[in-house]
Design a protein around this motif. Sequence first.
Motif, PDB file in Angstrom:
ATOM      1  N   MET A 255       0.171  -1.177  -0.196  1.00 25.61           N
ATOM      2  CA  MET A 255       0.039   0.260  -0.209  1.00 25.61           C
ATOM      3  C   MET A 255       1.189   1.560   0.185  1.00 25.61           C
ATOM      4  SD  MET A 255      -2.646   1.230   2.804  1.00 25.61           S
ATOM      5  CE  MET A 255      -3.390  -0.401   2.696  1.00 25.61           C
ATOM      6  N   GLN A 256       0.132   2.018  -1.230  1.00 26.41           N
ATOM      7  CA  GLN A 256       1.467   3.803  -0.782  1.00 26.41           C
ATOM      8  C   GLN A 256       1.042   3.782   0.769  1.00 26.41           C
ATOM      9  OE1 GLN A 256      -0.168   6.042  -3.811  1.00 26.41           O
ATOM     10  NE2 GLN A 256       1.119   7.536  -2.855  1.00 26.41           N
ATOM     11  N   PHE A 257       2.116   4.758   1.011  1.00 23.16           N
ATOM     12  CA  PHE A 257       2.761   5.420   2.425  1.00 23.16           C
ATOM     13  C   PHE A 257       1.245   5.708   3.112  1.00 23.16           C
ATOM     14  CE2 PHE A 257       4.060   8.944   0.767  1.00 23.16           C
ATOM     15  CZ  PHE A 257       3.817   9.837   1.523  1.00 23.16           C
ATOM     16  N   ASP A 258       0.715   6.936   1.785  1.00 25.20           N
ATOM     17  CA  ASP A 258      -0.158   7.627   2.305  1.00 25.20           C
ATOM     18  C   ASP A 258      -1.715   7.462   2.120  1.00 25.20           C
ATOM     19  OD1 ASP A 258      -0.391   7.869  -0.091  1.00 25.20           O
ATOM     20  OD2 ASP A 258       0.053  10.326  -0.689  1.00 25.20           O
ATOM     21  N   ARG A 259      -2.155   6.010   1.580  1.00 24.16           N
ATOM     22  CA  ARG A 259      -3.410   5.472   1.392  1.00 24.16           C
ATOM     23  C   ARG A 259      -3.825   4.926   2.645  1.00 24.16           C
ATOM     24  NH1 ARG A 259      -5.147   8.414  -2.146  1.00 24.16           N
ATOM     25  NH2 ARG A 259      -3.718   8.645  -3.799  1.00 24.16           N
ATOM     26  N   GLY A 260      -3.349   4.956   3.928  1.00 22.62           N
ATOM     27  CA  GLY A 260      -4.154   4.153   4.984  1.00 22.62           C
ATOM     28  C   GLY A 260      -5.523   4.325   4.993  1.00 22.62           C
ATOM     29  N   ASP A 261      -6.476   3.150   5.859  1.00 20.93           N
ATOM     30  CA  ASP A 261      -7.465   4.194   6.242  1.00 20.93           C
ATOM     31  C   ASP A 261      -7.870   4.917   7.742  1.00 20.93           C
ATOM     32  OD1 ASP A 261     -10.543   4.181   6.570  1.00 20.93           O
ATOM     33  OD2 ASP A 261     -10.522   2.598   5.315  1.00 20.93           O
ATOM     34  N   ILE A 262      -7.680   5.927   7.800  1.00 22.85           N
ATOM     35  CA  ILE A 262      -7.587   6.502   9.164  1.00 22.85           C
ATOM     36  C   ILE A 262      -9.130   5.642  10.425  1.00 22.85           C
ATOM     37  CG2 ILE A 262      -7.759   7.898  11.102  1.00 22.85           C
ATOM     38  CD1 ILE A 262      -5.039   8.007   9.617  1.00 22.85           C
ATOM     39  N   SER A 263     -10.256   5.594   9.358  1.00 21.74           N
ATOM     40  CA  SER A 263     -11.505   4.924  10.186  1.00 21.74           C
ATOM     41  C   SER A 263     -11.369   3.543  10.598  1.00 21.74           C
ATOM     42  CB  SER A 263     -12.628   5.032   9.015  1.00 21.74           C
ATOM     43  OG  SER A 263     -12.275   4.203   8.042  1.00 21.74           O
ATOM     44  N   LYS A 264     -10.219   2.722  10.220  1.00 19.34           N
ATOM     45  CA  LYS A 264     -10.301   1.045  10.103  1.00 19.34           C
ATOM     46  C   LYS A 264      -8.654   0.689  11.517  1.00 19.34           C
ATOM     47  CE  LYS A 264     -11.276  -1.484   5.993  1.00 19.34           C
ATOM     48  NZ  LYS A 264     -10.632  -2.036   5.069  1.00 19.34           N
ATOM     49  N   LEU A 265      -8.364   2.335  10.882  1.00 21.61           N
ATOM     50  CA  LEU A 265      -7.581   1.722  12.458  1.00 21.61           C
ATOM     51  C   LEU A 265      -7.768   2.407  13.180  1.00 21.61           C
ATOM     52  CD1 LEU A 265      -4.313   2.473  13.090  1.00 21.61           C
ATOM     53  CD2 LEU A 265      -3.942   4.522  12.190  1.00 21.61           C
ATOM     54  N   GLU A 266      -8.691   3.520  13.090  1.00 21.04           N
ATOM     55  CA  GLU A 266      -9.344   4.174  14.918  1.00 21.04           C
ATOM     56  C   GLU A 266     -10.265   2.554  15.625  1.00 21.04           C
ATOM     57  OE1 GLU A 266     -11.952   7.649  16.319  1.00 21.04           O
ATOM     58  OE2 GLU A 266     -12.171   7.579  14.281  1.00 21.04           O
ATOM     59  N   SER A 267     -10.770   2.365  14.035  1.00 30.90           N
ATOM     60  CA  SER A 267     -11.983   0.583  14.875  1.00 30.90           C
ATOM     61  C   SER A 267     -11.082  -0.141  15.730  1.00 30.90           C
ATOM     62  CB  SER A 267     -12.529   0.266  13.802  1.00 30.90           C
ATOM     63  OG  SER A 267     -13.143   1.120  12.776  1.00 30.90           O
ATOM     64  N   PHE A 268      -9.707   0.067  14.755  1.00 29.29           N
ATOM     65  CA  PHE A 268      -8.900  -1.421  15.744  1.00 29.29           C
ATOM     66  C   PHE A 268      -8.004  -0.985  16.889  1.00 29.29           C
ATOM     67  CE2 PHE A 268      -4.550  -3.612  16.296  1.00 29.29           C
ATOM     68  CZ  PHE A 268      -4.497  -4.062  15.990  1.00 29.29           C
ATOM     69  N   VAL A 269      -8.390   0.542  16.897  1.00 28.09           N
ATOM     70  CA  VAL A 269      -7.986   0.975  17.956  1.00 28.09           C
ATOM     71  C   VAL A 269      -9.154   0.932  19.648  1.00 28.09           C
ATOM     72  CG1 VAL A 269      -6.548   3.249  19.677  1.00 28.09           C
ATOM     73  CG2 VAL A 269      -6.358   2.364  17.301  1.00 28.09           C
ATOM     74  N   LEU A 270     -10.160   0.873  18.808  1.00 29.09           N
ATOM     75  CA  LEU A 270     -11.156   0.887  19.955  1.00 29.09           C
ATOM     76  C   LEU A 270     -11.193  -0.294  19.811  1.00 29.09           C
ATOM     77  CD1 LEU A 270     -13.057   3.958  18.523  1.00 29.09           C
ATOM     78  CD2 LEU A 270     -12.374   4.428  20.175  1.00 29.09           C
ATOM     79  N   ALA A 271     -11.134  -1.240  19.040  1.00 30.13           N
ATOM     80  CA  ALA A 271     -11.475  -2.392  19.827  1.00 30.13           C
ATOM     81  C   ALA A 271     -10.465  -2.968  20.705  1.00 30.13           C
ATOM     82  CB  ALA A 271     -11.266  -3.368  18.517  1.00 30.13           C
TER      83      ALA A 271
ATOM     84  N   PRO B 131      -8.627  -1.100  23.406  1.00 33.50           N
ATOM     85  CA  PRO B 131      -8.739  -0.129  23.954  1.00 33.50           C
ATOM     86  C   PRO B 131      -7.409   0.045  24.828  1.00 33.50           C
ATOM     87  CG  PRO B 131      -9.814  -1.393  24.816  1.00 33.50           C
ATOM     88  CD  PRO B 131      -9.497  -1.682  23.268  1.00 33.50           C
ATOM     89  N   GLU B 132      -7.141  -1.716  25.811  1.00 32.34           N
ATOM     90  CA  GLU B 132      -5.800  -2.021  26.972  1.00 32.34           C
ATOM     91  C   GLU B 132      -4.513  -1.528  26.093  1.00 32.34           C
ATOM     92  OE1 GLU B 132      -6.989  -5.408  24.721  1.00 32.34           O
ATOM     93  OE2 GLU B 132      -7.954  -3.745  25.801  1.00 32.34           O
ATOM     94  N   ARG B 133      -4.532  -1.673  24.624  1.00 32.58           N
ATOM     95  CA  ARG B 133      -2.600  -1.622  23.543  1.00 32.58           C
ATOM     96  C   ARG B 133      -2.234  -0.435  23.229  1.00 32.58           C
ATOM     97  NH1 ARG B 133      -1.341  -7.251  22.211  1.00 32.58           N
ATOM     98  NH2 ARG B 133      -2.545  -9.011  21.976  1.00 32.58           N
ATOM     99  N   PHE B 134      -4.323   0.838  23.390  1.00 35.54           N
ATOM    100  CA  PHE B 134      -3.474   1.730  23.158  1.00 35.54           C
ATOM    101  C   PHE B 134      -4.083   2.691  23.980  1.00 35.54           C
ATOM    102  CE2 PHE B 134      -4.283  -1.532  18.788  1.00 35.54           C
ATOM    103  CZ  PHE B 134      -3.602  -1.178  19.233  1.00 35.54           C
TER     104      PHE B 134
END
Length: 231
Positions: free
Chosen positions: A1-17, A19-22
């Motif tokens: 994946m191109q460095f600036d094509r990350g999906d921020i919403s998916k990253l946020e969902s992962f962080v919320l899922a 919480p103890e790790r982040f």
Amino acid sequence: MQFDRGDISKLESFVLANPERFADMRGMLEELKADEKIYRSSIPDFAQNDIRLFYDGKLWSQILAGSITGWKVRNIIDDQGETKLLAKKSSAVMFLLLGLMPFLGSFIRKLWARADWRRHYTEMFTRWDYFRRAVNGKIFEKTIGWYRCGRISMTEALKIHDHPGRFFRHLPMLLFISATMHRFLTDFTFMKEKLSAIFIRPFQLYFSAALRETVASRYGCRGAEKTYSHR
């Protein structure tokens, strides 16, 4: 994946899922989301901004502001040039279009928005000694580049340093041939070495077992060469 094509919403969902790790990184995520919005609004990215590019004047203002900041970071403009372009967007648009012009566009943009370049060229065309030193400086800069990429030897580089006029005999070579061929045609010692490697070395290796072992040992193949030489 191109460095600036990350999906921020998916990253946020992962962080919320998880919480103890982040737990100590929520602030970083919010900062990333804010920076992502600024970044996307500062480039003409059709995939992200879609039809807003055709009607959103605020978006284009942000894109121009981002471009001006980029020019400043790349040293295309100085502080004063940055201030003027930010104050007058029509000039920024013209400056942007000049960047599409090959060769001459870059020169004009630096004269326009860098006071040191204007001083430099004023000095060049009004003072012969300054002009000579500037040309010699450019020659030495190019000569170092030629040496590093193998176009000339150290001996030739030093000769050009002592006699800058020798530089111009090499210029025609740059238009048509590779670095290796350039050196082959201008360096007699290099030419002899290459011709020897092509026409003489193979016969020497064929008839001399000792030479074959020497060459093989240099490349870590001593055992294989000994086996070959005893056949």
